[in-house]
Enzyme design. Sequence first.
Site, mmCIF file in Angstrom:
data_model
loop_
_atom_site.group_PDB
_atom_site.id
_atom_site.type_symbol
_atom_site.label_atom_id
_atom_site.label_comp_id
_atom_site.label_asym_id
_atom_site.label_seq_id
_atom_site.Cartn_x
_atom_site.Cartn_y
_atom_site.Cartn_z
ATOM 1 N N TYR A 15 0.777 -1.442 -0.101
ATOM 2 C CA TYR A 15 0.127 -0.037 -0.067
ATOM 3 C C TYR A 15 0.928 1.208 -0.033
ATOM 4 C CZ TYR A 15 -3.921 -3.160 1.429
ATOM 5 O OH TYR A 15 -4.789 -4.017 1.151
ATOM 6 N N HIS A 20 -4.449 6.226 -1.332
ATOM 7 C CA HIS A 20 -4.741 6.217 -0.113
ATOM 8 C C HIS A 20 -3.943 6.502 1.237
ATOM 9 C CE1 HIS A 20 -8.805 5.871 1.656
ATOM 10 N NE2 HIS A 20 -8.855 4.757 1.709
ATOM 11 N N TYR A 66 -5.228 -0.278 9.716
ATOM 12 C CA TYR A 66 -5.851 -0.091 8.568
ATOM 13 C C TYR A 66 -6.865 0.870 8.639
ATOM 14 C CZ TYR A 66 -3.827 -4.479 6.725
ATOM 15 O OH TYR A 66 -2.906 -5.290 6.281
ATOM 16 N N ASN A 68 -9.930 2.028 7.980
ATOM 17 C CA ASN A 68 -11.396 1.929 8.453
ATOM 18 C C ASN A 68 -11.393 1.852 10.158
ATOM 19 O OD1 ASN A 68 -10.871 -0.690 8.529
ATOM 20 N ND2 ASN A 68 -12.653 -1.391 7.551
ATOM 21 N N ASN A 114 -13.439 6.357 4.931
ATOM 22 C CA ASN A 114 -13.688 5.688 6.028
ATOM 23 C C ASN A 114 -12.623 5.961 7.228
ATOM 24 O OD1 ASN A 114 -15.737 4.070 5.113
ATOM 25 N ND2 ASN A 114 -14.459 2.817 3.901
#
Length: 200
Positions: A15, A20, A66, A68, A114
């Site tokens: 990631y 993001h 993470y 959320n 989120n």
Amino acid sequence: MIKLIVGLGNPGAEYTATRHNAGFWLIDQLAREAGTTLRDERRFHGFYAKARLYGEEVHLLEPMTYMNRSGQSVVALAHFFKILPDQILVAHDELDLPPGTVKLKLGGGSGGHNGLKDISAHLSTQQYWRLRIGIGHPRDLIPDSARAGAKPDVANFVLKPPRKEEQDLIDASIERALAVMPVVVKGELERAMMQLHRNP
């Protein structure tokens, strides 16, 4: 006065370069400027450093929960150091701003993000500062002729790396954000907004 700067993203090498994770990119730069290293801090569920930035003591945090579940990390640190919501700045990727744009604001909804949604739930308020790093929206990549009825895949978009020209613009916007940080950490947020919003 801003006492905690949080960058949002997802943990894991897969990631690191994705849209993001723009919030992590800002925190990494701030840590470099402060000459400090983020370390895994389990009680805060993230990578953390106490930094001396522009003469002020500031906590830097990258939640490793993470996206959320970011609020779990933020509230753990905020409660430990007795930091109020309006002393928190959250840097995050923003779909509703084009690459190259960065904006500062206090409060507001999550805009479908989120990470923000979870932070607001854990803090029981939306009244914290946000640094919105524009990454653009997948609908912008759809030709006008094909937009009617098209459903852009936002989840896929934010979990992909930006194209090179987008990355260059995002990097430039982060540099502009860094340029106002001396004002931000001293609590002169209105002045920081004026400086930042003068530019696109």
